[in-house]
Scaffold this motif. Sequence first.
Motif, short mmCIF file in Angstrom:
data_model
loop_
_atom_site.label_atom_id
_atom_site.label_comp_id
_atom_site.label_asym_id
_atom_site.label_seq_id
_atom_site.Cartn_x
_atom_site.Cartn_y
_atom_site.Cartn_z
N THR A 183 55.18 43.84 67.10
CA THR A 183 56.56 43.55 68.16
C THR A 183 57.51 42.09 67.22
O THR A 183 58.02 41.97 67.49
CB THR A 183 56.09 42.66 69.80
N ARG A 184 56.80 40.98 66.28
CA ARG A 184 57.46 39.88 65.64
C ARG A 184 58.61 40.75 64.45
O ARG A 184 59.36 40.81 64.04
CB ARG A 184 56.24 39.08 65.22
N ASP A 185 57.43 41.76 63.51
CA ASP A 185 57.93 42.15 62.33
C ASP A 185 58.72 43.39 62.61
O ASP A 185 60.19 42.95 61.80
CB ASP A 185 56.96 42.92 61.87
N ARG A 186 58.87 44.06 63.70
CA ARG A 186 60.32 44.67 64.55
C ARG A 186 60.79 44.95 65.59
O ARG A 186 62.27 45.54 65.35
CB ARG A 186 58.98 46.39 64.95
N ASN A 187 60.66 43.13 65.46
CA ASN A 187 61.71 43.10 66.85
C ASN A 187 61.85 43.18 67.91
O ASN A 187 63.03 44.34 68.55
CB ASN A 187 62.90 42.66 66.06
N LEU A 188 60.42 43.80 68.60
CA LEU A 188 60.64 44.81 69.69
C LEU A 188 60.65 44.23 70.52
O LEU A 188 60.45 43.03 70.96
CB LEU A 188 59.20 45.49 69.52
N ILE A 189 61.51 44.91 71.60
CA ILE A 189 60.64 44.32 73.50
C ILE A 189 59.52 45.02 74.20
O ILE A 189 59.60 45.98 73.97
CB ILE A 189 61.91 44.65 74.04
N THR A 190 58.50 44.30 73.64
CA THR A 190 57.33 44.77 74.23
C THR A 190 57.05 44.80 75.55
O THR A 190 56.69 43.24 76.26
CB THR A 190 56.34 44.56 73.25
N ILE A 191 56.34 45.45 76.40
CA ILE A 191 56.33 44.78 78.33
C ILE A 191 54.83 45.58 78.43
O ILE A 191 55.01 46.99 78.19
CB ILE A 191 57.35 45.77 78.83
N ALA A 192 53.17 44.94 78.78
CA ALA A 192 52.32 45.04 78.67
C ALA A 192 51.78 44.72 79.89
O ALA A 192 51.91 44.01 80.57
CB ALA A 192 51.46 45.17 77.78
N VAL A 193 51.62 45.93 80.74
CA VAL A 193 50.71 45.41 81.80
C VAL A 193 49.22 45.68 81.10
O VAL A 193 47.92 46.54 80.65
CB VAL A 193 50.85 46.63 83.04
N LEU A 194 48.17 44.25 82.06
CA LEU A 194 47.61 43.71 81.24
C LEU A 194 46.43 43.05 83.31
O LEU A 194 47.44 43.10 83.77
CB LEU A 194 47.17 42.50 80.31
#
Length: 264
Positions: A183-194
């Motif tokens: 997420t940091r290295d690729r500058n992603l928007i990451t949304i996770a259900v936990l």
Amino acid sequence: MCLEIENVTIIRGDQCTAKGISARFHPGKLYAILGPNGTGKSSLLKALFGEVPIASGRILQDGQPLMSRRLGHWRHSIGYMPQGTELDASLTVLEVVLLGQMDALHMHVSDEQMYKALRLMQRVGIADLAHRDIQSLSGGQRQLALFCQVLLRDPQVLLLDEPVSALDMHHQLSLLNQVYRETRDRNLITIAVLHDLSLAAQFADEVLLLGDGVIQASGIPKAVFDPEVIGRLYDVQVELLHDKAGAPVIRPVRPHYVDQGVLL
């Protein structure tokens, strides 16, 4: 890129699983969607992928709304990892990862595609499993292979539905570390259900706490994880502790019973 949800309502069958939800997601951040079972977490993630229609409201990517007639274009920038993914075919781990570029694959896998997959597997720590049958791996190893498959698509958005729910502690931490790093290295928007609130507190930049189909609280974990809010939402008494890094740790408190079975 910016991903937005504006006043979204989702109805599945005769049940309203989301009611007027609004949120904004930014690159380089990991967001965790939390809440009791049946509160619309997976439905919201599927709506973001265009798999579940919304009854009202809008979902926007860089200001452009999700439209069913342009669903293929919408999904082009999204890597979606659903929960409980079954792998019945007898494929090597490398072959499973290469399926992430299915749209680009033809009868022949190019050297560039092969090297890209192997470099990614090396980065995630499963390069030594490349020629193993996917069926021979542990659950945690399979999840890492599927994560590589999703990353091989070079997404801008990652949607992960309960990626660690069936894993032991070692593999939970291993996978979430990789998710955080990418997420940091690729500058992603990451949304996770936990489901694990304490894990979410360690890895998520922001959390959305859902209950009864609405956002009960949102923001950084330290601000959201209030024992009263958590206890009311999950119908359980909890204690709020902190780890060495200062991240919140939610500890459920066991109910106490007298001999006659009456709850104290």
